[in-house]
Design a protein around this motif. Sequence first.
Motif, PDB file in Angstrom:
ATOM      1  N   ASP A 280      17.606  33.464  -9.974  1.00 15.99           N
ATOM      2  CA  ASP A 280      16.893  33.108 -11.227  1.00 15.99           C
ATOM      3  C   ASP A 280      17.698  33.765 -12.241  1.00 15.99           C
ATOM      4  N   CYS A 281      17.555  32.867 -13.602  1.00 16.93           N
ATOM      5  CA  CYS A 281      18.141  33.515 -14.573  1.00 16.93           C
ATOM      6  C   CYS A 281      17.196  33.608 -15.813  1.00 16.93           C
ATOM      7  N   PHE A 282      17.093  34.605 -16.813  1.00 12.04           N
ATOM      8  CA  PHE A 282      16.270  34.841 -17.910  1.00 12.04           C
ATOM      9  C   PHE A 282      17.061  34.897 -19.037  1.00 12.04           C
ATOM     10  N   VAL A 283      16.646  34.727 -20.103  1.00 11.39           N
ATOM     11  CA  VAL A 283      17.249  34.858 -21.371  1.00 11.39           C
ATOM     12  C   VAL A 283      17.167  36.100 -22.003  1.00 11.39           C
ATOM     13  N   THR A 284      18.139  36.577 -22.540  1.00 20.14           N
ATOM     14  CA  THR A 284      17.973  37.990 -23.207  1.00 20.14           C
ATOM     15  C   THR A 284      18.188  37.839 -24.733  1.00 20.14           C
TER      16      THR A 284
ATOM     17  N   GLN B 265      11.059  38.186 -20.917  1.00 17.83           N
ATOM     18  CA  GLN B 265      12.204  37.201 -21.096  1.00 17.83           C
ATOM     19  C   GLN B 265      11.848  35.655 -20.595  1.00 17.83           C
ATOM     20  N   PRO B 266      12.142  34.639 -21.412  1.00 18.42           N
ATOM     21  CA  PRO B 266      11.813  33.332 -20.740  1.00 18.42           C
ATOM     22  C   PRO B 266      12.873  32.997 -19.692  1.00 18.42           C
ATOM     23  N   LYS B 267      12.615  32.182 -18.972  1.00 18.49           N
ATOM     24  CA  LYS B 267      13.164  31.608 -17.674  1.00 18.49           C
ATOM     25  C   LYS B 267      14.127  30.657 -18.085  1.00 18.49           C
ATOM     26  N   ILE B 268      15.289  30.423 -17.602  1.00 17.62           N
ATOM     27  CA  ILE B 268      16.062  29.299 -17.708  1.00 17.62           C
ATOM     28  C   ILE B 268      16.591  28.591 -16.344  1.00 17.62           C
ATOM     29  N   VAL B 269      16.856  29.523 -15.343  1.00 18.14           N
ATOM     30  CA  VAL B 269      17.306  28.928 -14.114  1.00 18.14           C
ATOM     31  C   VAL B 269      16.440  29.657 -12.897  1.00 18.14           C
TER      32      VAL B 269
ATOM     33  N   ASP C  76      21.257  35.971 -37.140  1.00 12.19           N
ATOM     34  CA  ASP C  76      19.760  36.384 -37.119  1.00 12.19           C
ATOM     35  C   ASP C  76      19.430  35.954 -35.298  1.00 12.19           C
ATOM     36  N   ASN C  77      20.297  36.462 -34.495  1.00 10.12           N
ATOM     37  CA  ASN C  77      19.899  36.260 -33.034  1.00 10.12           C
ATOM     38  C   ASN C  77      18.217  36.542 -32.521  1.00 10.12           C
ATOM     39  N   ALA C  78      17.663  35.681 -31.679  1.00  9.66           N
ATOM     40  CA  ALA C  78      16.460  36.301 -31.032  1.00  9.66           C
ATOM     41  C   ALA C  78      16.846  36.644 -30.001  1.00  9.66           C
ATOM     42  N   THR C  79      15.951  37.974 -29.614  1.00  7.92           N
ATOM     43  CA  THR C  79      16.297  38.860 -28.625  1.00  7.92           C
ATOM     44  C   THR C  79      15.106  39.306 -27.904  1.00  7.92           C
ATOM     45  N   GLN C  80      15.224  39.633 -26.609  1.00 11.26           N
ATOM     46  CA  GLN C  80      14.176  40.255 -25.788  1.00 11.26           C
ATOM     47  C   GLN C  80      14.544  41.199 -24.817  1.00 11.26           C
ATOM     48  N   GLY C  81      14.246  42.448 -25.083  1.00  8.47           N
ATOM     49  CA  GLY C  81      15.076  43.469 -24.164  1.00  8.47           C
ATOM     50  C   GLY C  81      14.351  43.745 -22.933  1.00  8.47           C
TER      51      GLY C  81
ATOM     52  N   ARG D  19      22.267  34.138 -23.932  1.00 14.32           N
ATOM     53  CA  ARG D  19      22.851  35.362 -22.830  1.00 14.32           C
ATOM     54  C   ARG D  19      21.730  35.232 -21.856  1.00 14.32           C
ATOM     55  N   VAL D  20      22.255  35.263 -20.665  1.00 12.61           N
ATOM     56  CA  VAL D  20      21.370  35.241 -19.417  1.00 12.61           C
ATOM     57  C   VAL D  20      21.549  36.432 -18.788  1.00 12.61           C
ATOM     58  N   ARG D  21      20.322  36.932 -17.986  1.00  8.95           N
ATOM     59  CA  ARG D  21      20.217  37.792 -17.053  1.00  8.95           C
ATOM     60  C   ARG D  21      20.165  37.139 -15.718  1.00  8.95           C
ATOM     61  N   ARG D  22      20.730  37.592 -14.712  1.00 10.63           N
ATOM     62  CA  ARG D  22      20.756  37.153 -13.365  1.00 10.63           C
ATOM     63  C   ARG D  22      19.750  38.236 -12.490  1.00 10.63           C
TER      64      ARG D  22
END
Length: 577
Positions: A393-397, A418-422, A408-413, A361-364
């Motif tokens: 840019d997009c970051f993984v939440t 948050q690591p970058k993917i785009v 057991d999902n890995a999350t970061q609020g 799941r990504v955050r714009r």
Amino acid sequence: MNDKNYIPSRTSPKGGRRGCLCWETSTYSIECCDGSVRAQGVGSVYFTDEDSNLPINLTPPVISGTAERGETLTSTTGTWSGTGTITFAYQWKRDNVNISGATSSTYVLVADDDNTSITCVVTATDDVGSTNSSSNAISPILGSPYNLVAPVASGTGQVGQTLSTTNGSWQGIATITFTYQWRRDASDISGATSSTYTLVADDYATDIDCMVTATNTLGSANQDSNDIANIAGSVPVISGVPTISGTPKVGETLTATAASVTGTPTPTDTFQWQRSDDGSTGWANVSGATSTTYTAVSADEGKFLRVVQTSTNEAGSDTANSASTAQVAPAFDYLLDDYSGATAAYSLRLLRSGYSGSAIRVRRSNDNEEQDIGFRNNELDTSTLETFAAGSDCFVTTWYDQSEGGGDNATQGTASRQPKIVSNGTTITENDKPILENVGGSCGMDISSITSLSSNAWVFSSVVAYSNALFISDNSSNPWTGFSVSGNGSDGKNNGISAFSNSVEFTSYTRGDYYDYLSSQSVFSTNINFSSMNAYLRMGFSSFTMYNTQEFVLYDSDESSNRTGIETNINDFYSIY
């Protein structure tokens, strides 16, 4: 009767007598026939007593003038003999029919005279009576164009061939010009107004002719040519070659797109897939593979594929071969299908054929909107990802757990961790595969739902850089107590364990020497090998941060016998070494 002349009649009347041309008087006389008067010895006519002394025509009338509409013709009277004064009357004729009112010695040619024969009958009248004589004929009278011989169309009656037409033969006053109109089944063909015409697909199975129009200053006339009947079709011609799309890999579907083709009637395309050992020779048909799509099978592994397009209609056929595919790769190897039992599994590829969830799941960054991103063709759906990013840019939440148990999902609020993917609308990659980037050295993902591990757990990962990958702690408020796992990285694969308070730290070094901290990619795998403990997992946190990571799989079981196979599976996909 010895001094008496007689007028000739046209036929020998009953009881009529023959009269001959007299030498001295140049008149016809009975005496000139019986010898009492010297005769010229030429010609003879028959006389009746009633015809005596009517005018005799010695030379016929003569018409002169130009035989064209608007011109004036003039008739002489001819030469006559008779009794007393001879007067003359005229009657002009068109094709031997009297022309009303044309009774002068001259006649002006009109439109009705076009292409006819004109004569003039002169009537001579003397004291005794009248006799007629017809002039020579003036013909044809030239006027508006008149067709004498029809145009002739010629050429091969097949689509793509060129037909031509002659003008035909015409008469009329000069100068005659010509225009053309080609016709399909007697209907005009738009734009086909030259003396030549190239047959097109619409002409197939029709009759073609050409209407020629002749024009001069007086008017126009049309005449159609012969038909070129039942136009034949044209043989298919393929332009270029068919193309193949898709991944040449066992289990993957390839799609053939036909090259463009011309031909009439419209050709039908068929396909035949072929297989070759070297991609250039020995091509052999794959039995039953005649669709536009083909799913590579195990027999294709290590070989090359192409498709043959055949385009056919009633006139013939043409074929074209596509370029060869790359060497067909083995089937997609789902890691967790081969090595099941993972406690948690996170990846940017599909790890299990039965998994139907999203990858991340990504955050714009520009508006903080979020969206789940799944898989396409077993890999991260970067098309959907970049469409959502829309240049930002997009970051993984959330990094979703693909293990059999799942959840057991890995999350970061925290956005800053948050690591970058785009980046700027483009997916970040390593070896052309998407990767999570540790931005600023402070990114990490929490996996707090895993609370315990056995004494013989294993972890496998595809990572880049040299920082710490995973921390396991029994203290959620202070996870940096426990054990640290590290080891010799000379083969790019870590193992071993060292004390680090009460937590376990997995540390992966790049390929090469233990102290080589260059940012390159490696397969990380190690056996945790510690006593059972309550665990709190984080991939990087605080001063200890996660790698640039593509995949992370945790087994709560002894995987020493599967280690080589798992590492090979990871490497085959990510092309690490």
